[in-house]
Design an enzyme around this catalytic site. Structure first.
Site, PDB file in Angstrom:
ATOM      1  N   HIS A 269    -109.029 -61.494  13.373  1.00 55.50           N
ATOM      2  CA  HIS A 269    -109.766 -62.522  14.121  1.00 55.50           C
ATOM      3  C   HIS A 269    -110.196 -63.705  13.272  1.00 55.50           C
ATOM      4  CE1 HIS A 269    -111.138 -59.625  17.553  1.00 55.50           C
ATOM      5  NE2 HIS A 269    -109.830 -59.593  17.338  1.00 55.50           N
TER       6      HIS A 269
ATOM      7  N   CYS B 262    -120.344 -56.448  -5.321  1.00 49.58           N
ATOM      8  CA  CYS B 262    -121.600 -56.486  -6.068  1.00 49.58           C
ATOM      9  C   CYS B 262    -122.447 -55.346  -5.522  1.00 49.58           C
ATOM     10  CB  CYS B 262    -122.283 -57.855  -5.986  1.00 49.58           C
ATOM     11  SG  CYS B 262    -123.010 -58.335  -4.402  1.00 49.58           S
TER      12      CYS B 262
END
Length: 151
Positions: free
Chosen positions: A99, A66
């Site tokens: 992670h 966006c």
């Protein structure tokens, strides 16, 4: 290759189109969830569409864009099946996979250029979840909010 869902709002329509073509050029199957043009739309509608595609297995990974990347990433993260990371450089995209086991990345079309967006996408798709010490943290992301006391 991987089936990747992609969605945007009107502000990022051109970037979505470019990233979809890039993904196809890399041999991925792309599920374009819209919009179909740059007419004004609301980013939550398209973020939710993409989240549902991840949740129901129509896509393995997702890319949302966006204007800033912020609003659409919030929309996607409202679905418990999604771990969406807002990224602006390839290292952040790699860490999102390594992670956080992110299955969706968000980017801001008004904040990064198309070449950087492609580099982020490439890094995200190349990354693998490291597991190990990160697994317990990722498990907590799928738990009900505030269900566990901090360690």
């Amino acid at each position: 290759m991987t089936r990747i869902a992609i969605a945007s709002d009107h502000a990022a329509f051109d970037l979505k189109q470019r990233l979809a073509e890039t993904l196809r050029g890399w041999g991925h199957d792309v599920l374009d969830l819209g919009p179909a043009d740059d007419s004004r739309v609301d980013y939550p509608d398209f973020g939710y569409r993409l989240a549902e595609a991840i949740a129901d297995g129509r896509a393995e990974r997702g890319v949302v864009v966006c204007g800033s990347g912020i609003g659409i990433s919030i929309a996607v993260n409202r679905h418990p099946a999604c771990r969406c990371a807002l990224v602006s450089d390839p290292y952040a995209a790699a860490l999102a996979r390594e992670h956080n086991d992110a299955n969706v990345i968000a980017m801001g079309a008004r904040l990064i250029g198309p070449d950087m967006a492609e580099a982020c996408l490439q890094s995200f798709l190349a990354g693998e979840f490291a597991g190990g010490r990160h697994q317990g943290r990722v498990d907590k992301l799928g738990a009900p909010a505030f269900a566990k006391e901090p360690a």
